[in-house]
Scaffold this active site. Structure first.
Site, PDB file in Angstrom:
ATOM      1  N   GLY A 233      43.893  39.563  26.907  1.00 46.53           N
ATOM      2  CA  GLY A 233      43.819  41.311  27.188  1.00 46.53           C
ATOM      3  C   GLY A 233      44.943  42.168  26.706  1.00 46.53           C
ATOM      4  N   ASN A 234      46.248  41.546  26.705  1.00 48.63           N
ATOM      5  CA  ASN A 234      47.320  41.960  26.340  1.00 48.63           C
ATOM      6  C   ASN A 234      47.389  42.118  24.810  1.00 48.63           C
ATOM      7  OD1 ASN A 234      47.756  39.419  26.356  1.00 48.63           O
ATOM      8  ND2 ASN A 234      50.179  39.631  26.664  1.00 48.63           N
TER       9      ASN A 234
ATOM     10  N   LYS B 151      31.894  36.960  35.618  1.00 48.68           N
ATOM     11  CA  LYS B 151      32.732  37.536  34.718  1.00 48.68           C
ATOM     12  C   LYS B 151      33.005  38.940  34.722  1.00 48.68           C
ATOM     13  CE  LYS B 151      34.960  36.838  30.844  1.00 48.68           C
ATOM     14  NZ  LYS B 151      36.378  36.214  30.999  1.00 48.68           N
TER      15      LYS B 151
ATOM     16  N   LYS C 287      35.997  33.787  26.730  1.00 48.51           N
ATOM     17  CA  LYS C 287      36.580  33.399  25.444  1.00 48.51           C
ATOM     18  C   LYS C 287      37.341  32.156  25.571  1.00 48.51           C
ATOM     19  CE  LYS C 287      41.124  35.044  25.992  1.00 48.51           C
ATOM     20  NZ  LYS C 287      40.932  35.297  27.369  1.00 48.51           N
TER      21      LYS C 287
ATOM     22  N   LYS D 260      41.528  28.951  31.788  1.00 45.51           N
ATOM     23  CA  LYS D 260      42.486  28.800  30.687  1.00 45.51           C
ATOM     24  C   LYS D 260      43.242  27.280  30.829  1.00 45.51           C
ATOM     25  CE  LYS D 260      44.400  33.429  30.432  1.00 45.51           C
ATOM     26  NZ  LYS D 260      43.151  33.803  29.764  1.00 45.51           N
TER      27      LYS D 260
HETATM   28  N1  LIG Z   1      49.347  29.775  38.319  1.00 38.69           N
HETATM   29  C1  LIG Z   1      49.282  30.916  37.510  1.00 38.69           C
HETATM   30  N2  LIG Z   1      50.300  30.847  36.696  1.00 38.69           N
HETATM   31  C2  LIG Z   1      50.340  31.799  35.818  1.00 38.69           C
HETATM   32  N3  LIG Z   1      49.765  32.767  35.813  1.00 38.69           N
HETATM   33  C3  LIG Z   1      48.792  33.145  36.763  1.00 38.69           C
HETATM   34  C4  LIG Z   1      48.300  31.841  37.540  1.00 38.69           C
HETATM   35  N4  LIG Z   1      47.471  32.228  38.326  1.00 38.69           N
HETATM   36  C5  LIG Z   1      46.907  33.492  38.038  1.00 38.69           C
HETATM   37  N5  LIG Z   1      47.725  34.102  37.233  1.00 38.69           N
HETATM   38  C6  LIG Z   1      47.695  35.395  36.186  1.00 38.69           C
HETATM   39  O1  LIG Z   1      46.911  34.963  35.251  1.00 38.69           O
HETATM   40  C7  LIG Z   1      46.991  36.118  34.203  1.00 38.69           C
HETATM   41  C8  LIG Z   1      46.217  35.684  32.989  1.00 38.69           C
HETATM   42  O2  LIG Z   1      44.870  36.000  33.061  1.00 38.69           O
HETATM   43  P1  LIG Z   1      44.223  37.276  32.203  1.00 38.69           P
HETATM   44  O3  LIG Z   1      45.016  38.219  32.634  1.00 38.69           O
HETATM   45  O4  LIG Z   1      42.711  37.224  33.127  1.00 38.69           O
HETATM   46  O5  LIG Z   1      44.038  36.503  31.015  1.00 38.69           O
HETATM   47  P2  LIG Z   1      43.958  37.207  29.558  1.00 38.69           P
HETATM   48  O6  LIG Z   1      45.274  37.027  28.899  1.00 38.69           O
HETATM   49  O7  LIG Z   1      42.832  36.104  29.015  1.00 38.69           O
HETATM   50  O8  LIG Z   1      43.461  38.571  29.715  1.00 38.69           O
HETATM   51  C9  LIG Z   1      48.459  35.981  34.213  1.00 38.69           C
HETATM   52  O9  LIG Z   1      49.047  37.172  33.614  1.00 38.69           O
HETATM   53  C10 LIG Z   1      48.741  35.953  35.555  1.00 38.69           C
HETATM   54  O10 LIG Z   1      49.055  37.310  36.222  1.00 38.69           O
HETATM   55  N1  LIG Z   2      35.033  37.275  26.961  1.00 38.50           N
HETATM   56  C1  LIG Z   2      36.146  37.121  27.816  1.00 38.50           C
HETATM   57  O1  LIG Z   2      36.474  36.152  28.072  1.00 38.50           O
HETATM   58  O2  LIG Z   2      36.715  38.526  27.604  1.00 38.50           O
HETATM   59  P1  LIG Z   2      38.176  38.749  28.624  1.00 38.50           P
HETATM   60  O3  LIG Z   2      39.177  37.507  28.084  1.00 38.50           O
HETATM   61  O4  LIG Z   2      38.618  40.019  28.203  1.00 38.50           O
HETATM   62  O5  LIG Z   2      37.858  38.352  29.980  1.00 38.50           O
END
Ligand SMILES: Nc1ncnc2c1ncn2[C@@H]1O[C@H](COP(=O)(O)OP(=O)(O)O)[C@@H](O)[C@H]1O
Ligand SMILES: NC(=O)OP(=O)(O)O
Length: 314
Positions: free
Chosen positions: A12-13, A129, A214, A276
């Site tokens: 997302g970032n 989701k 994803k 992940k």
């Molecule tokens: N065990 C962990 N180690 C590191 N980060 C974690 C952990 N559990 C949860 N997180 C959180 O997961 C986030 C990443 O997930 P998310 O924001 O959903 O991913 P994306 O980058 O795909 O949008 C990290 O920024 C952190 O805040």
């Molecule tokens: N499709 C999907 O996984 O989107 P996000 O990573 O934004 O949740």
């Protein structure tokens, strides 16, 4: 350094939460990706779409509700296709510009990608989701009452709509993606986990009401392209155990067995870090020599050079 075939999964970032944010975010994202291309690696890019597909779906629903004589409901699979289109548009343009600025001439193209799912996947009966923006409790209750949406409380950050997220089984356009990669193009594919489809009669592909994760789709993409490395770029530099607690410990490397142990102990949050790590383990175990890396977007180059990130290797 060895030249590698790398599949990058952007979190997302890398994209921001709305159109103006996305325009800015993709510039930084393109720098991180161009660093890898400049080093000679073959790069294929996948990305998320949670906030974006929720925004598109909400806009399409408003259109239908405000003028039902004129507009018919837009299926979620079509909303995913729209999200792939406009995210790909911004990403491929930002990357094209960044590469040209560095004197690198390469075709950059987004492939609208369909990903097959199993219509009998139990995930269709259990939406998990999160999509769209965060809501207050009152807004969420209204959505549940008026629209019958499924909503969850997301780790103290507010409420979000959830939709079904079946596991990706195969990539319909894989031969096209492969051909572009083999001819030295930079490809954006499997955006938003891919447009979820399943085969009905004959060769007909029908869209499914779902959003594929994803990270899982990127894992399938990396395996089918016989990539050396799957890099999952997110908002943390490393994976941690006891995340957010006083005894938090950042991890430099993980074997699949260690990862499974930590998963069982509940160290990785479902819906964020858990998919992940699961995708990373699946990729690392799929063939000898394959490596997965989880790190911060800005650290992609250092991560591939072995200087940071969490490396998952069998
Ligand atoms: N065990 C962990 N180690 C590191 N980060 C974690 C952990 N559990 C949860 N997180 C959180 O997961 C986030 C990443 O997930 P998310 O924001 O959903 O991913 P994306 O980058 O795909 O949008 C990290 O920024 C952190 O805040
Ligand atoms: N499709 C999907 O996984 O989107 P996000 O990573 O934004 O949740």
């Amino acid at each position: 350094m060895d030249k590698k075939r790398i599949v990058i999964a952007l979190g997302g970032n890398a994209l921001g939460n709305n159109l103006p944010e996305q325009m800015i975010a993709v510039k930084q994202t393109s720098k991180a990706i161009a660093d890898l291309i400049e080093e000679g690696h073959e790069v294929v890019i996948a990305h998320g779409n949670g906030p974006q597909v929720g925004m598109i779906q909400a806009a399409m629903t408003e259109l239908t509700r405000s003028n039902p004589e004129k507009y018919i409901p837009c299926p979620l699979s079509v909303c995913v296709a729209m999200s792939q289109g406009y995210i790909g548009y911004d990403l491929q343009n930002a990357l094209r510009e960044e590469l040209l600025d560095r004197g690198i001439r390469k075709g950059v193209a987004t492939v609208l990608t369909q990903v097959e799912v199993d219509p009998a996947d139990p995930a269709f009966a259990h939406p998990t989701k999160p999509i769209g923006s965060f809501m207050t409790k009152e807004e969420a209750d209204k959505m549940v009452a008026e629209r019958g949406y499924d909503v969850i409380e997301d780790a103290g950050r507010g409420y979000r709509r959830v939709v079904a997220s079946p596991k990706p089984q195969g990539i319909v356009e894989i031969d096209t993606i492969q051909a572009l990669v083999e001819s030295d193009h930079v490809v954006v594919a499997c955006g938003g986990g891919g447009i979820p489809v399943f085969t009905t009669e004959g060769h007909h592909l029908k869209g499914a009401a779902a959003v594929i994760d994803k990270d899982f789709a990127s894992c399938v993409l990396a395996q089918q392209l016989d990539a050396d490395c799957l890099i999952i770029l997110t908002a943390v530099e490393k994976v941690a155990i006891n995340f957010g607690k006083p005894d938090q410990k950042w991890l430099d490397s993980l074997t699949p067995d260690e990862a499974r142990k930590y998963m069982e102990e509940g160290h990785f949050a479902p819906g964020s870090m858990l998919p992940k790590v699961q995708a990373a383990v699946q990729f690392a175990e799929s063939k000898e020599g394959r490596t997965a890396l989880i790190t911060l977007l800005e650290k992609a180059k250092d991560g591939i050079a072995g200087r940071t990130g969490t490396r998952i290797q069998a």
